[in-house]
Design a protein around this motif. Structure first.
Motif, PDB file in Angstrom:
ATOM      1  N   PHE A 127       0.821  -1.214   0.000  1.00  0.00           N
ATOM      2  CA  PHE A 127       0.000   0.000   0.000  1.00  0.00           C
ATOM      3  C   PHE A 127       0.853   1.262   0.000  1.00  0.00           C
ATOM      4  CE2 PHE A 127      -3.300  -2.980   1.092  1.00  0.00           C
ATOM      5  CZ  PHE A 127      -4.380  -2.463   0.401  1.00  0.00           C
ATOM      6  N   LEU A 128       1.875   1.247   0.852  1.00  0.00           N
ATOM      7  CA  LEU A 128       2.733   2.421   0.945  1.00  0.00           C
ATOM      8  C   LEU A 128       3.443   2.677  -0.384  1.00  0.00           C
ATOM      9  CD1 LEU A 128       4.127   4.598   2.626  1.00  0.00           C
ATOM     10  CD2 LEU A 128       5.843   2.920   3.245  1.00  0.00           C
ATOM     11  N   ALA A 131       1.162   3.885  -3.098  1.00  0.00           N
ATOM     12  CA  ALA A 131       0.823   5.301  -2.948  1.00  0.00           C
ATOM     13  C   ALA A 131       1.988   6.182  -3.382  1.00  0.00           C
ATOM     14  CB  ALA A 131       0.446   5.605  -1.501  1.00  0.00           C
ATOM     15  N   ILE A 132       3.201   5.757  -3.041  1.00  0.00           N
ATOM     16  CA  ILE A 132       4.370   6.542  -3.434  1.00  0.00           C
ATOM     17  C   ILE A 132       4.511   6.572  -4.952  1.00  0.00           C
ATOM     18  CG2 ILE A 132       6.899   6.536  -3.416  1.00  0.00           C
ATOM     19  CD1 ILE A 132       6.708   5.610  -0.491  1.00  0.00           C
ATOM     20  N   LEU A 133       4.177   5.456  -5.574  1.00  0.00           N
ATOM     21  CA  LEU A 133       4.285   5.396  -7.035  1.00  0.00           C
ATOM     22  C   LEU A 133       3.090   6.050  -7.722  1.00  0.00           C
ATOM     23  CD1 LEU A 133       5.673   1.779  -7.430  1.00  0.00           C
ATOM     24  CD2 LEU A 133       6.919   3.908  -7.698  1.00  0.00           C
ATOM     25  N   GLY A 134       2.184   6.612  -6.924  1.00  0.00           N
ATOM     26  CA  GLY A 134       1.092   7.381  -7.509  1.00  0.00           C
ATOM     27  C   GLY A 134      -0.190   6.601  -7.736  1.00  0.00           C
ATOM     28  N   HIS A 136      -3.840   5.012  -6.519  1.00  0.00           N
ATOM     29  CA  HIS A 136      -4.850   5.282  -5.514  1.00  0.00           C
ATOM     30  C   HIS A 136      -5.129   4.016  -4.732  1.00  0.00           C
ATOM     31  CE1 HIS A 136      -5.643   9.341  -6.679  1.00  0.00           C
ATOM     32  NE2 HIS A 136      -5.600   8.966  -7.942  1.00  0.00           N
ATOM     33  N   ARG A 137      -5.596   4.232  -3.505  1.00  0.00           N
ATOM     34  CA  ARG A 137      -5.851   3.113  -2.621  1.00  0.00           C
ATOM     35  C   ARG A 137      -6.771   2.070  -3.266  1.00  0.00           C
ATOM     36  NH1 ARG A 137      -7.104   1.771   2.881  1.00  0.00           N
ATOM     37  NH2 ARG A 137      -6.875   3.727   3.946  1.00  0.00           N
ATOM     38  N   ARG A 143      -5.894  -4.573  -7.163  1.00  0.00           N
ATOM     39  CA  ARG A 143      -4.840  -5.413  -7.751  1.00  0.00           C
ATOM     40  C   ARG A 143      -4.057  -6.169  -6.711  1.00  0.00           C
ATOM     41  NH1 ARG A 143      -3.643  -0.713 -10.955  1.00  0.00           N
ATOM     42  NH2 ARG A 143      -5.296  -0.700 -12.499  1.00  0.00           N
TER      43      ARG A 143
ATOM     44  N   TYR B  30      -2.543  13.970  -4.793  1.00  0.00           N
ATOM     45  CA  TYR B  30      -1.650  13.112  -4.021  1.00  0.00           C
ATOM     46  C   TYR B  30      -2.034  13.020  -2.553  1.00  0.00           C
ATOM     47  CZ  TYR B  30       1.765  12.242  -7.689  1.00  0.00           C
ATOM     48  OH  TYR B  30       2.392  11.804  -8.824  1.00  0.00           O
ATOM     49  N   GLU B  32      -3.702  11.006  -0.863  1.00  0.00           N
ATOM     50  CA  GLU B  32      -3.561   9.697  -0.223  1.00  0.00           C
ATOM     51  C   GLU B  32      -2.129   9.423   0.228  1.00  0.00           C
ATOM     52  OE1 GLU B  32      -5.159   6.700  -2.754  1.00  0.00           O
ATOM     53  OE2 GLU B  32      -7.226   7.262  -2.288  1.00  0.00           O
ATOM     54  N   LEU B  33      -1.199  10.034  -0.478  1.00  0.00           N
ATOM     55  CA  LEU B  33       0.191   9.835  -0.091  1.00  0.00           C
ATOM     56  C   LEU B  33       0.460  10.469   1.274  1.00  0.00           C
ATOM     57  CD1 LEU B  33       2.910   8.684  -0.821  1.00  0.00           C
ATOM     58  CD2 LEU B  33       3.403  10.727  -2.127  1.00  0.00           C
ATOM     59  N   PHE B  36      -0.729   7.966   3.713  1.00  0.00           N
ATOM     60  CA  PHE B  36       0.117   6.780   3.851  1.00  0.00           C
ATOM     61  C   PHE B  36       1.453   7.091   4.525  1.00  0.00           C
ATOM     62  CE2 PHE B  36      -2.637   4.633   0.712  1.00  0.00           C
ATOM     63  CZ  PHE B  36      -2.849   3.480   1.427  1.00  0.00           C
ATOM     64  N   TRP B  39       0.771   7.541   8.204  1.00  0.00           N
ATOM     65  CA  TRP B  39       0.518   6.217   8.747  1.00  0.00           C
ATOM     66  C   TRP B  39       1.821   5.437   8.895  1.00  0.00           C
ATOM     67  CZ3 TRP B  39       1.252   1.834   5.617  1.00  0.00           C
ATOM     68  CH2 TRP B  39       0.685   0.646   6.081  1.00  0.00           C
ATOM     69  N   LEU B 115      13.466   8.832  -1.631  1.00  0.00           N
ATOM     70  CA  LEU B 115      12.251   9.096  -2.410  1.00  0.00           C
ATOM     71  C   LEU B 115      12.442  10.310  -3.312  1.00  0.00           C
ATOM     72  CD1 LEU B 115       9.301   8.609   0.098  1.00  0.00           C
ATOM     73  CD2 LEU B 115      10.305   7.009  -1.506  1.00  0.00           C
ATOM     74  N   ILE B 119      11.578   9.455  -7.257  1.00  0.00           N
ATOM     75  CA  ILE B 119      10.174   9.488  -7.650  1.00  0.00           C
ATOM     76  C   ILE B 119       9.627  10.900  -7.556  1.00  0.00           C
ATOM     77  CG2 ILE B 119       7.870   8.650  -6.994  1.00  0.00           C
ATOM     78  CD1 ILE B 119       9.325   6.113  -6.017  1.00  0.00           C
ATOM     79  N   TYR B 120       8.743  11.219  -8.488  1.00  0.00           N
ATOM     80  CA  TYR B 120       8.113  12.523  -8.461  1.00  0.00           C
ATOM     81  C   TYR B 120       6.856  12.512  -7.595  1.00  0.00           C
ATOM     82  CZ  TYR B 120       5.082  16.295  -9.627  1.00  0.00           C
ATOM     83  OH  TYR B 120       4.244  17.353  -9.503  1.00  0.00           O
ATOM     84  N   PHE B 121       6.697  13.494  -6.789  1.00  0.00           N
ATOM     85  CA  PHE B 121       5.435  13.807  -6.114  1.00  0.00           C
ATOM     86  C   PHE B 121       5.627  15.189  -5.521  1.00  0.00           C
ATOM     87  CE2 PHE B 121       8.196  11.453  -3.296  1.00  0.00           C
ATOM     88  CZ  PHE B 121       8.258  12.264  -2.191  1.00  0.00           C
TER      89      PHE B 121
END
Lengths: 426, 278
Positions: A127-128, A131-134, A136-137, A143, B30, B32-33, B36, B39, B115, B119-121
């Motif tokens: 999950f983490l 989310a980092i890879l973009g 959605h939950r 998947r 973003y 949700e990031l 996470f 969390w 990170l 990775i982009y964010f």
């Protein structure tokens, strides 16, 4: 931008200050001694480089287009600008000059396992990382089972990943990344990880991605994978695009140019996958009979090969060695430093430290031509720490070797001196 | 996968120029990031700690005990009708939230360097998530505050709801300073050495362990430039209902807003270089 174009890049350049590593050491003391000049530079627009500071162009005026659903290979030797290009395309860093457009979300597999936290379980990391890879939950939830299946870590999904073997760790990491479904997928060297079976699986998955109509940018040193997965490739050298051609042609061009001019190759810490630990390659080099590091050696002289590496902790059963290939990828021979039973017994385990493994390829072994050295460090039957199939390339010159009084090319990779006898029978 | 009809958005690549505008839409995408990462911070912090989340309560309680001994018994600090432990806790909890958020967010970018370089964010998510993680500790510790109030028979009234805006003010203050510090820390690691020291000094400049003793209007104005003065003052009022905060609270709010907005722009200005410099 046309509807069927996925990526347009126009005149992209990226400049770095030389010794970015030193910039890390920036301290307030530096700042104070340069009396606020630096603070000023933070606020000033980065326009022209200041005199006295060296810059390098990691990318210089790179332009290309990729159609939607196309898989484009990017080839180039280390330092050619491949990674920088991928970083710019995946928006990790901004270009210094130029302009580009991307249609849709970019997913990058710049390094699998980025963002994994060792304390968290496999499930939590999915999950983490998603989310980092973009993702959605909801997408991740949808998947989740597929990811777990693909990774083959099933029953350990609730175990902290710090207890995983490196193989499991990588499989899980790749599985997450492979299941994100961006319009553009950027892949850098992921295939250097995992065992042969898993590599095959990864290649298959990437083939699926491309055939599903998404755009793939694929960077690899694995020429056969490039040829298999991409129709077209660009060859990068010193930050510029040398050639864009169908992949077969591009690979030929690249191989014939020669990968390295120096006869020596260094690995920076960030070029070595984290999964290689505790083994860390430092350098590999070819030394001629005069003790000079050289890219071009003579067939009639002995050739010394040195591999420098660091062990971050004690390793048992380690063997460090090389594969020798022709430019066409045909293996010539393989050799490891603990091949002899005496050395094997003497080095059953190697303590933490920095080592050099050295061997001599006897005179009159190699035929003329260009060869690749692949580096391998492993403990047989336990684990492969590191592998780079094209760590270094070098040329062998046959001048002076027996038979060279005939000006002809001799087929074959080896050119041993054989003791002929000519007997007159009658 | 999204249907083929929806045209994906076009992303442009170009050199970073000047002071970038804030891209709130991107931040929303973003969101949700943030969740996470918050969390993750909480999970990881209490993993393999036998007492787990209880630490969020034990820490302030122990501090309250120690300071009560030193300030109330030893230095005889006068706190009027309110028992010292309660007086101290009422300010220490928002203070702890502030100091915790500040420390965590200041080091956050550097800690997440892997990170940033891969990775982009939107980068601002990282300090924001670390502040959020401190917020969770704070919410848990609020239970002891209510517990101690009941113990000392201090009536819990609806007025307590006023702590919500003051908590927000504390968070905003921490985030404001955190944005500056985290971005500076990417370049100058000296920042992370200085932060504990700054937090220590800041504590003494804030009426956490002692009551406000300044009455002169001009000095009071200057004192309130420290936003935590406004927060602490507000908390005590919300909980014990003595003198309500006067207009000086606006000084604190204005100071925070100025710091926050400038911090946000500074951060945006710097973030394009994070991946190259960190």
């Amino acid at each position: 931008m046309d509807k069927d174009t996925s990526i347009i890049v126009k005149g992209i350049s990226k400049r770095y200050r030389i010794g970015v590593a030193q910039e890390r050491a920036d301290t307030l003391r530096d700042l104070i001694t340069s009396s606020g000049q630096r603070i000023g530079s933070i606020f000033r627009k980065k326009s022209e480089p200041k005199a006295g500071i060296d810059y390098i162009w990691a990318l210089k005026d790179v332009s290309f287009e990729v159609k939607q659903g196309q898989a484009l290979g990017i080839i180039g030797r280390n330092g050619a600008g491949k990674s920088t290009l991928l970083k710019v395309l995946s928006r990790v860093t901004d270009p210094t000059e130029g302009y580009g457009e991307l249609r849709g979300r970019v997913g990058s597999l710049l390094e699998v396992g980025t963002g994994f936290h060792p304390e968290l379980s496999g499930r939590e990391n999915i999950f983490l990382n998603g989310a980092i890879l973009g993702m959605h939950r909801k997408e991740i939830e949808a998947r989740f089972d597929e990811i777990v299946d693909f990774s083959e870590v099933g029953q350990f999904i609730d175990t902290p990943v710090k207890r995983y073997s490196s193989g499991m760790y990588l499989r899980l990491a790749f599985a997450v990344a492979a299941h994100l479904e961006p319009e553009i997928l950027v892949v850098d060297e992921v295939l250097a990880v995992g065992d042969a079976d898993f590599q095959r699986k990864c290649l298959g998955k990437m083939g699926d991605v491309a055939s599903a109509g998404r755009t793939v940018l694929f960077v690899s040193h694995n020429m056969s994978a490039i040829q298999r997965l991409t129709q077209e490739s660009i060859v990068l050298d010193k930050g510029t695009v040398l050639l864009r051609a169908p992949s077969n042609e591009a690979v030929d061009f690249y191989l014939n140019r020669g990968l390295s001019k120096l006869g020596e190759r260094y690995w920076e810490a960030d070029e070595v996958p984290a999964a290689s630990a505790p083994f860390r390659p430092l350098a590999i080099r070819i030394v001629d009979k005069n003790g000079v590091v050289s890219d071009s050696v003579r067939s009639v002289d002995p050739i010394t090969l040195e591999i420098d590496y660091q062990l971050e902790q004690e390793v048992t059963g380690l063997r460090v060695g090389f594969y020798l290939f022709t430019t066409r990828g045909e293996p010539v021979f393989t050799s490891f430093d603990t091949d002899s039973s005496e050395l094997f017994a003497e080095h059953t385990s190697r303590a933490k430290g920095v080592y050099t493994s050295r061997c001599v390829i006897p005179a009159n072994t190699m035929n003329e031509g260009r060869f690749f050295l692949g580096l391998n460090a492993s403990s047989y039957g336990i684990r492969r720490y590191f592998q780079d199939e094209q760590a270094l390339s070098f040329s062998v010159d046959a001048s002076g070797a027996p038979g060279t009084h005939w000006p002809e090319a001799r087929p074959g990779a080896v050119r041993p001196v054989l003791n002929w006898e000519i007997e007159k029978k009658a | 996968m999204s249907s083929a009809e929806t045209t994906p958005e076009i992303v442009t690549l170009k050199p970073a120029k000047g002071w970038l505008s804030l891209d709130l839409k991107e931040l929303w995408r973003y969101r949700e990031l943030i969740y996470f990462l918050t969390w993750r911070d909480i999970k990881v912090r209490y993993k393999q700690a036998a007492l787990g989340v209880a630490w969020a309560i034990i820490q302030p309680v122990l501090t309250a005990l120690v300071t009560t001994f030193v300030f109330s018994r030893g230095l005889k600090v006068q706190t009027g009708d309110i028992p010292y432990p309660l007086f101290m806790l009422s300010a220490y909890l928002p203070w702890h939230l502030f100091a915790n958020s500040l420390t965590r967010s200041s080091g956050s970018l550097v800690q997440n360097a892997n990170l940033l370089t891969k990775i982009y964010f939107p980068r601002v998510i990282i300090p924001v998530a670390s502040v959020m993680a401190a917020m969770v500790d704070f919410l848990i510790s609020l239970f002891i505050l209510v517990g101690v109030m009941i113990f000392y028979r201090v009536p819990v009234t609806l007025n307590i709801l006023w702590i919500i805006p003051f908590t927000l003010l504390a968070i905003l203050s921490a985030l404001a300073v955190g944005l500056w510090f985290s971005a500076l820390n990417v370049r100058f690691r000296d920042v992370q050495q200085m932060v504990p020291f700054i937090a220590q000094i800041w504590l003494y400049m804030t009426p956490v362990l002692y009551p406000i003793m300044i009455n002169h209007p001009i000095f009071r104005f200057v004192y309130n430039l420290n936003p935590m003065v406004g927060v602490v003052d507000g908390f005590r009022w919300a909980l014990f209902g003595q003198t309500p905060p006067d207009l000086n609270i606006l000084v604190s709010v204005a100071a925070v807003l100025l710091l926050f907005i400038s911090g946000l722009f500074f951060f945006r200005r710097m973030e394009k270089t994070f991946a190259d410099v960190v």
